[in-house]
Design an enzyme around this catalytic site. Sequence first.
Site, PDB file in Angstrom:
ATOM      1  N   GLU A 143       0.826  -1.223   0.000  1.00 20.35           N
ATOM      2  CA  GLU A 143       0.000   0.000   0.000  1.00 20.35           C
ATOM      3  C   GLU A 143       0.854   1.265   0.000  1.00 20.35           C
ATOM      4  O   GLU A 143       0.760   2.116   0.900  1.00 20.35           O
ATOM      5  CB  GLU A 143      -0.954  -0.008   1.188  1.00 20.35           C
ATOM      6  CG  GLU A 143      -2.043  -1.051   1.057  1.00 20.35           C
ATOM      7  CD  GLU A 143      -3.179  -0.860   2.065  1.00 20.35           C
ATOM      8  OE1 GLU A 143      -2.979  -0.191   3.089  1.00 20.35           O
ATOM      9  OE2 GLU A 143      -4.267  -1.387   1.808  1.00 20.35           O
ATOM     10  N   GLU A 299      -6.725  -7.665  -0.670  1.00 20.65           N
ATOM     11  CA  GLU A 299      -7.147  -7.580   0.731  1.00 20.65           C
ATOM     12  C   GLU A 299      -8.577  -7.106   0.830  1.00 20.65           C
ATOM     13  O   GLU A 299      -8.998  -6.197   0.104  1.00 20.65           O
ATOM     14  CB  GLU A 299      -6.303  -6.552   1.506  1.00 20.65           C
ATOM     15  CG  GLU A 299      -4.892  -6.943   1.821  1.00 20.65           C
ATOM     16  CD  GLU A 299      -4.206  -5.849   2.635  1.00 20.65           C
ATOM     17  OE1 GLU A 299      -4.898  -5.107   3.369  1.00 20.65           O
ATOM     18  OE2 GLU A 299      -2.986  -5.726   2.518  1.00 20.65           O
ATOM     19  N   TRP A 307      -9.847  -0.043  12.486  1.00 15.43           N
ATOM     20  CA  TRP A 307      -9.303   1.318  12.367  1.00 15.43           C
ATOM     21  C   TRP A 307     -10.352   2.373  12.011  1.00 15.43           C
ATOM     22  O   TRP A 307     -10.013   3.481  11.644  1.00 15.43           O
ATOM     23  CB  TRP A 307      -8.165   1.330  11.337  1.00 15.43           C
ATOM     24  CG  TRP A 307      -8.434   0.532  10.089  1.00 15.43           C
ATOM     25  CD1 TRP A 307      -8.001  -0.734   9.835  1.00 15.43           C
ATOM     26  CD2 TRP A 307      -9.209   0.917   8.947  1.00 15.43           C
ATOM     27  NE1 TRP A 307      -8.448  -1.164   8.607  1.00 15.43           N
ATOM     28  CE2 TRP A 307      -9.188  -0.166   8.038  1.00 15.43           C
ATOM     29  CE3 TRP A 307      -9.908   2.078   8.599  1.00 15.43           C
ATOM     30  CZ2 TRP A 307      -9.851  -0.144   6.812  1.00 15.43           C
ATOM     31  CZ3 TRP A 307     -10.566   2.109   7.366  1.00 15.43           C
ATOM     32  CH2 TRP A 307     -10.528   1.000   6.494  1.00 15.43           C
TER      33      TRP A 307
HETATM   34  C1  GLA Z   1      -4.268  -2.449   4.943  1.00 22.59           C
HETATM   35  C2  GLA Z   1      -2.901  -3.086   5.072  1.00 22.59           C
HETATM   36  C3  GLA Z   1      -2.915  -4.332   5.888  1.00 22.59           C
HETATM   37  C4  GLA Z   1      -3.797  -4.197   7.089  1.00 22.59           C
HETATM   38  C5  GLA Z   1      -5.187  -3.826   6.643  1.00 22.59           C
HETATM   39  C6  GLA Z   1      -6.169  -3.748   7.793  1.00 22.59           C
HETATM   40  O1  GLA Z   1      -4.959  -2.836   3.850  1.00 22.59           O
HETATM   41  O2  GLA Z   1      -2.317  -3.356   3.821  1.00 22.59           O
HETATM   42  O3  GLA Z   1      -1.580  -4.603   6.299  1.00 22.59           O
HETATM   43  O4  GLA Z   1      -3.302  -3.191   7.930  1.00 22.59           O
HETATM   44  O5  GLA Z   1      -5.142  -2.576   6.025  1.00 22.59           O
HETATM   45  O6  GLA Z   1      -7.452  -3.426   7.355  1.00 22.59           O
END
Ligand code: GLA
Length: 632
Positions: A143, A299, A307
């Site tokens: 990311e 993901e 969060w």
């Molecule tokens: C992001 C990150 C992951 C994790 C997720 C949690 O997508 O890439 O490592 O922290 O968020 O939702």
Amino acid sequence: MIRYGGDYNPEQWPRAVWAEDAKLMREAGVNLVTLGIFAWAQVEPAPGEYDFGWFDDVMNLLHDHDVDVCLATMTASPPPWLGHRHPDSLPVAADGQRLSYGSRCHLCPSSPAYREASLGLVTRLAERYGAHPALHSWHIGNEWGCQVPACYCDLCAAAFRRWLSDRHGDLDGLNEAWTTTFWSQRYSSWEEILPPRRTTGIPNPAHTLDFAEFSSDALLACYRAETEVVRRAAPEIPVTTNLCNVMPNTDLPAWAAEMDVVSGDCYPNPGSPDGHLESALYFDVWRGLKDGQPWWLLEQAPSAVNWMGTNPAKQPGRMRRDSLQAVARGADTVMFFQWRASRGGAEKFHSGMVPHAGPDHPLHRSIRELGRELAELGDVAGTRVQADTAIVLDWRNWWALEQESHPSDQIRMMGRLRDHYDPLWKLGITTDVVRPTTDLSKYRLVVVPNLYLISGEAARNLASYVDSGGHLVVSFFSGIVDERDQIWMGGYPAPLRDLLGLTVLEFDPLLPGASTATSLGEATLWSEHIQLEGATAMETFANGEPAVTRHAFGKGAAWYLATRPAPDAMTGLMGRIAREAGATPAVPGLPEGVEAVVRVGDDVRHVFLINHTDQAFDEVPARGVTVRTERP
Ligand code: GLA
Ligand code: ZN
């Protein structure tokens, strides 16, 4: 085959758990994991001291259980030793504050120390695992730019100057592009130029705009450097990185050009009534980045995240619906963050495919069911989503649109995109998301939300699309500035005036919360005073001035929206324009809330029907999904 799995972080668990993981993965139909994303400190516990033994064991164990590996380069969270020894590897915020390690993503993209340490690790990973039989693909970093999109340090200042000299040639070119005659901002030497650090008032918008693009490019240079290393070691292995939903932080088309396959992470808020529309839009954006090529959902959350402040769980069936929605919109891979919910650390309340309670839990049972179902949908992989409508999105416009000191600070790209995207979704019309310079000839309808910054090339592209028979919708505050954020002179929107058949005499934005009466009902956000020059007013403001116009141009028609109709009125209007354009729903006759998308292959059509409502509809149960395979 549809790939299925999640982030696997074995470094968080003792070895005994690994064996159970591998067994459970196989039973759940998992055939791919992303491995080692945050394992840098475990494989290189001290500078230059590598410990790959345990990682070898994990790779071998997974391979023995037929689980392939999308191998991370592990560079997204440098170990504390790097920041401790080299503070200049840590990013600096706009206010000059250097950010500490202790979380993740603490990297300065221009730091030689970070570059050297990260490439040292990637080189060893590539040598060691480039020919491993479990290796399926490379996952570069994680990311990029999601948490820290830009660094304002002195190293980045120097890199920014080099970038600017490539872009503008010499200082005169830069001074001209940035309109530094204004407020006595003229630069007399390169050394004077800084990142747009915290200043006294409104910063120079062209400066900020260039810095946004530079910042994306600086991270991309890190991505590219890693990519070159792994490609050299294993030229056949595809390379990707997980895009962090759809954000202004990185220029996604520029990034996608350097990926073999696009992949992304999607976290709709399960408590939001239209989270599935947000996801649909992201999926369409990602699919568009490589011209419709299937992409990977790398993901999503099995249930709650940790969060969002308040983190609702996914209702039963939601995880399956979200996953199949991704497949419907072009995904060939369905993955989660993460395989096993963490015991400690910042994400311990983030759901996992194996929850804290262990596998004997409804959530894990639904993970197994989804694994079985995706295995049956294997021949969907490789097919292409069918769309006859496109919506235009451009990152430089996004950065420019959201600058300060505009007629209204309420015009935000994502909201405006949704104002146009949601009605099309509700009408059941599948959209591609394209760039303003994409060849548009295959589309019946093209929608252009707030393309404030437009290049001459893009303006010509839109005009030639309509001229040869296309139907175009452009919304207000489009066609205003060029790539340097300088006004296109000669009456707004100068490069689109002929095409739209009008001039905007004056902007008249509405105050937050205010609305204005139009023949389409109350409208918000914006109004303006238009002088028609060939276009016809199709809808009007209460004072009789044009609010929506249509201009017959060549063989097609160009519509213009001078305000923001309420959502229902907007859906009605878009429906009217779509009918005229001949743009059709993927499956006609569905009630609102039942999403239909068609993926087409050689002699096969997969029709996905996703019911987001509480009402059963024909073959689709309430909150259910039906996939119909048709072989003509
Ligand atoms: C992001 C990150 C992951 C994790 C997720 C949690 O997508 O890439 O490592 O922290 O968020 O939702
Ligand atoms: Zn920096």
